[in-house]
Design a protein around this motif. Structure first.
Motif, mmCIF file in Angstrom:
data_model
loop_
_atom_site.group_PDB
_atom_site.id
_atom_site.type_symbol
_atom_site.label_atom_id
_atom_site.label_comp_id
_atom_site.label_asym_id
_atom_site.label_seq_id
_atom_site.Cartn_x
_atom_site.Cartn_y
_atom_site.Cartn_z
ATOM 1 N N ALA A 205 86.837 28.220 -56.351
ATOM 2 C CA ALA A 205 85.784 28.940 -55.719
ATOM 3 C C ALA A 205 84.937 28.034 -54.715
ATOM 4 C CB ALA A 205 84.875 29.745 -56.767
ATOM 5 N N HIS B 29 84.955 29.195 -61.764
ATOM 6 C CA HIS B 29 84.170 30.176 -62.502
ATOM 7 C C HIS B 29 83.992 29.539 -63.873
ATOM 8 C CE1 HIS B 29 83.715 33.263 -59.661
ATOM 9 N NE2 HIS B 29 84.868 32.777 -59.093
ATOM 10 N N SER C 237 83.284 35.253 -66.278
ATOM 11 C CA SER C 237 81.867 35.193 -65.510
ATOM 12 C C SER C 237 82.115 35.255 -64.001
ATOM 13 C CB SER C 237 81.041 34.284 -65.858
ATOM 14 O OG SER C 237 79.802 34.157 -65.241
ATOM 15 N N GLU C 238 81.043 35.723 -63.395
ATOM 16 C CA GLU C 238 81.177 35.359 -61.929
ATOM 17 C C GLU C 238 80.408 34.164 -61.477
ATOM 18 O OE1 GLU C 238 82.902 37.257 -59.405
ATOM 19 O OE2 GLU C 238 83.710 38.086 -61.277
ATOM 20 N N THR D 231 79.574 30.450 -60.960
ATOM 21 C CA THR D 231 80.359 29.326 -60.611
ATOM 22 C C THR D 231 79.713 27.927 -61.041
ATOM 23 O OG1 THR D 231 79.244 29.056 -58.417
ATOM 24 C CG2 THR D 231 81.479 30.544 -58.559
ATOM 25 N N ARG E 228 87.463 31.156 -51.261
ATOM 26 C CA ARG E 228 88.421 30.664 -52.078
ATOM 27 C C ARG E 228 89.313 29.663 -51.422
ATOM 28 N NH1 ARG E 228 88.357 31.626 -57.058
ATOM 29 N NH2 ARG E 228 90.332 31.082 -58.135
#
Length: 443
Positions: free
Chosen positions: A151, A161, A165-166, A168, A196
């Motif tokens: 990410a 990540h 979970s979102e 980072t 990404r």
């Protein structure tokens, strides 16, 4: 995220957890080792759930198999002590390699017993990264990944990540990756405007490919800055924020791969095994399974074929007078296979769902089948169709022991037998394990 409990960790479970109990409730705990006494922080604890989830934040009584984690961002106790979350990968990095493999074998054995009603001892084989001739040499389980996905955080830098979970976590290295990935200049690059990053660095040493998925419309001047930030030997492609096929900015939109003397073209959209020695390792096991039932002029099917890793040796075995059906659901990966085999008339590359293709070709006979489904497994309908086709031998390549055991249970209900099973540690420092089994139909 709330709550911290003192827990005695029980057996290993599928998915990389240990099983603990608290006041009658099952808790799946990451970053521990069976037998340890730990303090764990609950990450999912809804009252209505059958089980909760937690991460180890402090080890009170360590296992003899515990070792210092090799990678700070994945070290759960250290991350929580610093007020951050651990990244989702390298969740076994705190365990000695021999114990990792023993635990993976226990998971495969438990899934086979529970879902396929088959009692079988499973030894997970180490796969040295250094290549043939390095067996028995010291191996730290690092530098094997030829593919990585990252990410990009709000500051424009690489991140990964946390588990489920979102959120980072910034990263400045990736010890599981092969060295060419670390040499691309991505760690220090300003990647603002990118959501990404996918990187492929072929084991054969050919030029790496970097695919940037943009988060917004990026002007051409900014694209040039991104190109300048990435090592000039690498090919670079971008994917528009709205999706679609990658646009090649520099070099080629694909990488050249090699395994067992066969050559493949794999685009940024395509699938290829991520351990640098996985292709040759799995190819060898698959050929051990199908060679006894397949020869010159024979017929074979390579299902969930990807870019055609197994299609190529199957085509070599059956020769010009034989036939190989190569089926892949992903349009991009199927295009890769079509390019690779366009001059081999005995290979029929078909893009589509395996169940649909088998239904359309009901009655077609195969001497051998290679089945390499995604993590969800082949499923009941595909198994039913393969039972009806009754090939003389079927090599099942599995990346998930639970879905493999479930499918194997259905084959066994139909009278099939598992002749042998091998397990490979192709993902050291993670809970993942790859298996190859030879199945034969009943008489």
């Amino acid at each position: 995220m709330s709550g911290a409990l003192e827990l005695r960790l029980g057996p290993i479970a599928h998915g990389g957890h240990t099983v603990a109990r608290h006041e009658g409730r099952v808790i799946f705990v990451r970053h521990g080792i069976p037998g340890e006494l730990v303090r764990a922080r609950l990450t999912e604890s809804e009252e209505g759930k059958r089980f909760w989830r937690a991460d180890v934040v402090e080890v009170l009584e360590p296992s003899p198999a515990r070792r210092p984690h090799f990678w700070g961002p994945a070290d759960a106790p250290a991350a929580y002590a610093a007020g951050t979350l651990p990244v989702g990968g390298a969740e076994f990095g705190h365990i000695e390699l021999a114990e990792q493999r023993r635990l993976k074998g226990a998971v495969v054995r438990e899934q086979l017993s529970r879902l396929a009603h088959l009692e079988l001892e499973v030894d997970v084989e180490a796969v040295p990264v250094g290549g043939p001739g390095t067996e028995g040499a010291d191996d730290d389980g690092l530098h094997w990944r030829t593919r990585c996905s990252f990410a990009v955080d709000a500051s424009g830098h690489l991140a990964m990540h946390a588990h489920r979970s979102e959120a980072t976590v910034p990263v400045s290295d990736m010890p599981l990756a092969v060295p060419p990935i670390g040499q691309l200049g991505l760690w220090d690059a300003d990647l603002t405007g990118v959501a990404r990053v996918e990187v492929a660095a072929p084991a054969a040493g050919t030029a790496p490919l970097v695919v940037l998925t943009l988060s917004e419309d990026v002007p051409s001047a900014r694209l040039r800055e991104l190109l300048d930030a990435i090592d000039g030997e690498a090919s670079v492609s971008v994917v528009d924020p709205t999706g679609g096929a990658p646009l090649t900015l520099r070099g080629r939109g694909s990488v050249a791969e090699e395994a067992g003397g066969f050559h493949y073209t794999v685009t940024g959209e395509g699938f290829w095994q991520i351990h640098r020695r996985a292709p040759e390792t799995l190819m060898g096991a698959v050929l051990d399974a199908v060679r006894p039932v397949l020869g010159d002029g024979g017929s074979a099917a390579d299902l969930y074929a990807g870019a055609g890793l197994f299609t190529a040796p199957l085509a070599s075995i059956v020769g010009d007078s034989g036939s190989v059906l190569s089926v892949e659901g992903s349009p991009g990966t199927s295009r890769d296979a079509r390019r690779t085999f366009k001059r081999q008339r005995q290979v029929d590359v078909v893009q589509g769902r395996v169940e649909r293709v088998l239904r359309q070709r009901a009655g077609e006979q195969f001497d051998a089948v290679v089945l390499d489904p995604p993590r969800a497994g082949a499923g009941r309908e595909a198994v039913r169709q393969l039972v009806a086709a009754a090939p003389r031998g079927l090599a099942y390549v599995a990346c998930d022991p639970a879905s493999f055991a479930r499918d194997l249970g259905w084959f066994r209900e139909a009278g099939w037998t598992l002749e042998w099973l091998r397990a490979f540690d192709l993902y050291p420092h993670t809970h993942h394990v790859e298996t190859v089994g030879l199945l034969r139909p009943g008489r």
